[in-house]
Design a protein around this motif. Structure first.
Motif, PDB file in Angstrom:
ATOM      1  N   PHE A   1      55.540 -14.278  19.048  1.00  0.00           N
ATOM      2  CA  PHE A   1      56.136 -14.308  19.457  1.00  0.00           C
ATOM      3  C   PHE A   1      57.243 -12.371  19.960  1.00  0.00           C
ATOM      4  CE2 PHE A   1      61.036 -14.275  21.223  1.00  0.00           C
ATOM      5  CZ  PHE A   1      60.778 -14.062  22.933  1.00  0.00           C
ATOM      6  N   LEU A   2      57.142 -12.523  18.029  1.00  0.00           N
ATOM      7  CA  LEU A   2      58.299 -11.443  17.962  1.00  0.00           C
ATOM      8  C   LEU A   2      56.861 -10.189  18.282  1.00  0.00           C
ATOM      9  CD1 LEU A   2      60.158 -12.655  14.895  1.00  0.00           C
ATOM     10  CD2 LEU A   2      60.908 -12.578  16.718  1.00  0.00           C
ATOM     11  N   PHE A   3      55.922 -10.597  17.553  1.00  0.00           N
ATOM     12  CA  PHE A   3      54.708  -8.753  17.768  1.00  0.00           C
ATOM     13  C   PHE A   3      54.668  -8.715  19.154  1.00  0.00           C
ATOM     14  CE2 PHE A   3      50.410  -8.231  18.189  1.00  0.00           C
ATOM     15  CZ  PHE A   3      50.396  -7.344  17.604  1.00  0.00           C
ATOM     16  N   ILE A   4      54.725  -9.994  19.986  1.00  0.00           N
ATOM     17  CA  ILE A   4      54.451  -9.582  21.961  1.00  0.00           C
ATOM     18  C   ILE A   4      56.150  -8.459  22.174  1.00  0.00           C
ATOM     19  CG2 ILE A   4      53.913 -10.495  23.996  1.00  0.00           C
ATOM     20  CD1 ILE A   4      52.024 -10.116  22.553  1.00  0.00           C
ATOM     21  N   ALA A   5      57.302  -9.634  21.796  1.00  0.00           N
ATOM     22  CA  ALA A   5      58.434  -9.064  22.154  1.00  0.00           C
ATOM     23  C   ALA A   5      58.710  -7.537  21.922  1.00  0.00           C
ATOM     24  CB  ALA A   5      59.756  -9.815  21.553  1.00  0.00           C
ATOM     25  N   GLY A   6      58.014  -7.349  20.522  1.00  0.00           N
ATOM     26  CA  GLY A   6      58.976  -5.646  20.440  1.00  0.00           C
ATOM     27  C   GLY A   6      58.205  -4.592  22.134  1.00  0.00           C
ATOM     28  N   PHE A   7      56.375  -5.009  21.777  1.00  0.00           N
ATOM     29  CA  PHE A   7      56.151  -4.414  23.357  1.00  0.00           C
ATOM     30  C   PHE A   7      56.438  -4.598  25.060  1.00  0.00           C
ATOM     31  CE2 PHE A   7      52.438  -5.097  20.992  1.00  0.00           C
ATOM     32  CZ  PHE A   7      51.741  -2.786  20.887  1.00  0.00           C
ATOM     33  N   TYR A   8      57.424  -6.108  24.411  1.00  0.00           N
ATOM     34  CA  TYR A   8      58.460  -6.138  25.651  1.00  0.00           C
ATOM     35  C   TYR A   8      59.784  -5.567  26.446  1.00  0.00           C
ATOM     36  CZ  TYR A   8      61.598  -8.555  29.525  1.00  0.00           C
ATOM     37  OH  TYR A   8      62.364  -9.045  29.741  1.00  0.00           O
ATOM     38  N   LEU A   9      60.067  -5.007  24.627  1.00  0.00           N
ATOM     39  CA  LEU A   9      61.943  -4.567  24.248  1.00  0.00           C
ATOM     40  C   LEU A   9      60.897  -2.687  24.522  1.00  0.00           C
ATOM     41  CD1 LEU A   9      63.314  -5.985  21.240  1.00  0.00           C
ATOM     42  CD2 LEU A   9      63.680  -5.751  23.968  1.00  0.00           C
ATOM     43  N   PHE A  10      59.626  -2.230  23.839  1.00  0.00           N
ATOM     44  CA  PHE A  10      59.199  -0.663  24.626  1.00  0.00           C
ATOM     45  C   PHE A  10      59.477  -0.576  25.760  1.00  0.00           C
ATOM     46  CE2 PHE A  10      56.740   2.261  24.795  1.00  0.00           C
ATOM     47  CZ  PHE A  10      57.039   3.410  23.766  1.00  0.00           C
ATOM     48  N   SER A  11      58.926  -1.697  26.579  1.00  0.00           N
ATOM     49  CA  SER A  11      58.291  -1.754  28.013  1.00  0.00           C
ATOM     50  C   SER A  11      59.759  -1.529  28.917  1.00  0.00           C
ATOM     51  CB  SER A  11      57.905  -2.474  28.026  1.00  0.00           C
ATOM     52  OG  SER A  11      58.559  -3.827  28.681  1.00  0.00           O
ATOM     53  N   LYS A  12      60.591  -2.304  27.974  1.00  0.00           N
ATOM     54  CA  LYS A  12      61.550  -1.728  29.099  1.00  0.00           C
ATOM     55  C   LYS A  12      62.608  -0.557  28.888  1.00  0.00           C
ATOM     56  CE  LYS A  12      61.345  -5.912  30.743  1.00  0.00           C
ATOM     57  NZ  LYS A  12      61.491  -6.288  31.866  1.00  0.00           N
ATOM     58  N   PHE A  13      62.600   0.241  27.740  1.00  0.00           N
ATOM     59  CA  PHE A  13      63.566   1.208  27.248  1.00  0.00           C
ATOM     60  C   PHE A  13      62.512   2.590  28.001  1.00  0.00           C
ATOM     61  CE2 PHE A  13      65.599  -1.677  24.187  1.00  0.00           C
ATOM     62  CZ  PHE A  13      67.098  -1.164  24.192  1.00  0.00           C
ATOM     63  N   ASN A  14      60.901   2.523  28.499  1.00  0.00           N
ATOM     64  CA  ASN A  14      59.989   3.007  28.898  1.00  0.00           C
ATOM     65  C   ASN A  14      58.835   2.684  29.055  1.00  0.00           C
ATOM     66  OD1 ASN A  14      58.470   5.260  28.854  1.00  0.00           O
ATOM     67  ND2 ASN A  14      58.666   6.063  26.879  1.00  0.00           N
ATOM     68  N   SER A  15      60.010   2.548  31.055  1.00  0.00           N
ATOM     69  CA  SER A  15      58.680   1.312  31.411  1.00  0.00           C
ATOM     70  C   SER A  15      57.751   2.477  31.856  1.00  0.00           C
ATOM     71  CB  SER A  15      59.925   1.123  32.674  1.00  0.00           C
ATOM     72  OG  SER A  15      60.766   2.105  33.520  1.00  0.00           O
TER      73      SER A  15
ATOM     74  N   PHE B   1      54.124 -13.793  26.855  1.00  0.00           N
ATOM     75  CA  PHE B   1      55.168 -13.400  26.511  1.00  0.00           C
ATOM     76  C   PHE B   1      55.875 -14.430  26.709  1.00  0.00           C
ATOM     77  CE2 PHE B   1      59.903 -12.613  27.666  1.00  0.00           C
ATOM     78  CZ  PHE B   1      59.878 -12.062  26.247  1.00  0.00           C
ATOM     79  N   TRP B   2      56.058 -15.339  27.727  1.00  0.00           N
ATOM     80  CA  TRP B   2      56.458 -16.703  27.994  1.00  0.00           C
ATOM     81  C   TRP B   2      56.137 -17.453  27.414  1.00  0.00           C
ATOM     82  CZ3 TRP B   2      61.335 -15.789  29.926  1.00  0.00           C
ATOM     83  CH2 TRP B   2      61.386 -14.235  30.421  1.00  0.00           C
ATOM     84  N   PHE B   3      54.864 -17.415  27.526  1.00  0.00           N
ATOM     85  CA  PHE B   3      53.972 -18.780  26.995  1.00  0.00           C
ATOM     86  C   PHE B   3      54.876 -18.939  25.545  1.00  0.00           C
ATOM     87  CE2 PHE B   3      50.439 -19.239  24.243  1.00  0.00           C
ATOM     88  CZ  PHE B   3      50.775 -20.888  24.147  1.00  0.00           C
ATOM     89  N   CYS B   4      54.857 -18.205  24.556  1.00  0.00           N
ATOM     90  CA  CYS B   4      55.290 -17.861  22.975  1.00  0.00           C
ATOM     91  C   CYS B   4      56.522 -18.290  23.412  1.00  0.00           C
ATOM     92  CB  CYS B   4      55.111 -16.632  22.338  1.00  0.00           C
ATOM     93  SG  CYS B   4      52.868 -16.550  21.902  1.00  0.00           S
ATOM     94  N   LEU B   5      57.779 -17.617  24.295  1.00  0.00           N
ATOM     95  CA  LEU B   5      59.010 -18.364  24.120  1.00  0.00           C
ATOM     96  C   LEU B   5      58.613 -19.998  24.474  1.00  0.00           C
ATOM     97  CD1 LEU B   5      61.706 -17.609  24.305  1.00  0.00           C
ATOM     98  CD2 LEU B   5      61.747 -16.503  26.854  1.00  0.00           C
ATOM     99  N   TYR B   6      58.009 -19.849  25.776  1.00  0.00           N
ATOM    100  CA  TYR B   6      58.220 -21.966  25.633  1.00  0.00           C
ATOM    101  C   TYR B   6      58.134 -22.533  25.053  1.00  0.00           C
ATOM    102  CZ  TYR B   6      59.660 -20.773  30.536  1.00  0.00           C
ATOM    103  OH  TYR B   6      60.229 -19.742  31.534  1.00  0.00           O
TER     104      TYR B   6
ATOM    105  N   PHE C   1      55.461  -5.030  31.289  1.00  0.00           N
ATOM    106  CA  PHE C   1      55.883  -6.345  31.759  1.00  0.00           C
ATOM    107  C   PHE C   1      55.874  -6.892  32.874  1.00  0.00           C
ATOM    108  CE2 PHE C   1      55.427  -5.947  27.260  1.00  0.00           C
ATOM    109  CZ  PHE C   1      55.077  -7.467  26.886  1.00  0.00           C
ATOM    110  N   GLN C   2      55.171  -7.672  34.257  1.00  0.00           N
ATOM    111  CA  GLN C   2      55.929  -8.602  35.196  1.00  0.00           C
ATOM    112  C   GLN C   2      56.848  -9.133  35.527  1.00  0.00           C
ATOM    113  OE1 GLN C   2      51.954 -10.078  36.182  1.00  0.00           O
ATOM    114  NE2 GLN C   2      50.974  -9.337  37.226  1.00  0.00           N
ATOM    115  N   ASP C   3      57.820  -9.619  36.656  1.00  0.00           N
ATOM    116  CA  ASP C   3      58.364  -9.541  37.348  1.00  0.00           C
ATOM    117  C   ASP C   3      57.932 -11.383  38.320  1.00  0.00           C
ATOM    118  OD1 ASP C   3      60.765  -8.517  36.078  1.00  0.00           O
ATOM    119  OD2 ASP C   3      60.487  -7.022  38.035  1.00  0.00           O
TER     120      ASP C   3
ATOM    121  N   ILE D   1      53.572 -21.563  33.440  1.00  0.00           N
ATOM    122  CA  ILE D   1      53.583 -21.136  31.978  1.00  0.00           C
ATOM    123  C   ILE D   1      53.635 -21.891  31.522  1.00  0.00           C
ATOM    124  CG2 ILE D   1      53.797 -19.459  30.484  1.00  0.00           C
ATOM    125  CD1 ILE D   1      54.157 -17.336  32.563  1.00  0.00           C
ATOM    126  N   PHE D   2      54.948 -23.165  31.704  1.00  0.00           N
ATOM    127  CA  PHE D   2      55.815 -23.886  30.918  1.00  0.00           C
ATOM    128  C   PHE D   2      54.585 -25.188  30.678  1.00  0.00           C
ATOM    129  CE2 PHE D   2      58.150 -27.912  30.026  1.00  0.00           C
ATOM    130  CZ  PHE D   2      58.879 -27.020  29.529  1.00  0.00           C
TER     131      PHE D   2
END
Length: 300
Positions: free
Chosen positions: A41-55, A193-198, A65-67, A76-77
């Motif tokens: 999850f942390l591995f994927i979250a790194g890409f998630y944060l980067f996409s938010k700062f540099n979409s 991302f969401w699969f790992c979080l849940y 990452f989609q809404d 997904i749950f």
């Protein structure tokens, strides 16, 4: 193209299985599982944060990452529930059984996927594909006979039933993946991302009951580098697998079979690394499984 992506997924899965065996040997299973999912999850979250700062850059490179809606979160749950159950059973079995026994039983997963693909998605097999799948199942039965030489009774050993249950649930998740990717149009990174979080949340509930309250179990847990490696390798494999599923022409029954080529790494190299017995005899059944997979690929 989707077949090559499937082979890449198989490569990372083979390495993932080797690291997983190292992570669970003589260790507490549930915290290992939580650690592997969390590291992925942390591995994927790194890409998630980067996409938010540099979409814009992320969108250009294809890992935006989609809404998604609340309903999609619910779907997904469900996947997280299925896979959490499968992993709990698989990790317990892997702790108590040789990797050269566990991996071939897991290789029967394509058979369950194959049946589901016919019934649910109306995928049409041909004669070569039928022969290939039944050859895989026959080879797994041969493995059961070899397992008895290692003191493993396939009728009475509860860990055998655990790994069979894990295999069935894993196959069900594979069929469900096609629905999530193609019907709901989820891209791989959003689903991961969401699969790992849940899944982390589900495992935390399990550990709150079975592990956190017990000091002896907490002391028995040993952190190993392979825990991190398992998470990263699994997410890498899932990414290529989900990318393959995005292709409308991709057949889940064939993708599931292609992923079984991971057994080359898990059985041959794993048998050498973990010094397990009867490697030459197991190699005969391994060849049968590979021929079965080869027939499926040839049929396409």
């Amino acid at each position: 193209m989707w077949m090559y992506l499937g082979l890449l997924a198989a490569l990372f899965l083979g390495l993932h299985n080797l690291c997983k065996k190292h992570a669970v040997q003589g260790n507490e299973v549930f915290p290992v599982l939580l650690g592997t999912v969390s590291s992925g999850f942390l591995f994927i979250a790194g890409f998630y944060l980067f996409s938010k700062f540099n979409s814009e850059y992320a969108l250009e490179k294809g890992y935006d990452f989609q809404d998604i809606t609340a309903t999609t979160h619910g779907f997904i749950f469900i996947k997280s529930m299925i896979m959490a159950s499968s992993w709990v059973l698989a990790y317990q079995a892997l702790k108590h059984l040789p990797i050269t026994i566990v991996t071939p039983i897991r290789s029967a997963g394509p058979f369950f996927t194959f049946i589901g693909a016919i019934i649910i998605y109306k995928e049409s097999p041909n004669a070569y594909q039928w022969i290939g799948f039944f050859l895989i199942i026959f080879s797994v039965i041969l493995y059961s006979r070899i397992g008895k030489k290692e003191g493993i009774n396939f009728k009475r050993n509860k860990w055998i039933f655990a790994i069979i249950g894990a295999t069935f649930l894993g196959a069900s998740s594979g069929l469900y993946d096609k629905f999530l990717i193609q019907n709901l149009s989820l891209n791989p990174q959003t689903l991961q991302f969401w699969f790992c979080l849940y899944t982390i949340l589900i495992l935390l509930v399990i550990l709150t009951i079975t592990w956190f309250p017990y000091a002896e179990k907490r002391k028995a847990f040993t952190f190993r580098w392979s825990i991190i490696a398992v998470g990263i390798l699994l997410q890498s494999a899932d990414y290529f697998y989900f990318k393959a599923l995005q292709d409308p022409d991709a057949l889940i029954m064939l993708l599931s079979a292609i992923k079984r080529s991971q057994i080359i790494i898990a059985v041959v190299i794993g048998g050498l690394v973990f010094k397990e017995k009867n490697k030459r005899q197991k190699l005969i059944s391994l060849i049968g499984i590979l021929i079965g997979v080869g027939l499926i690929l040839y049929a396409n």
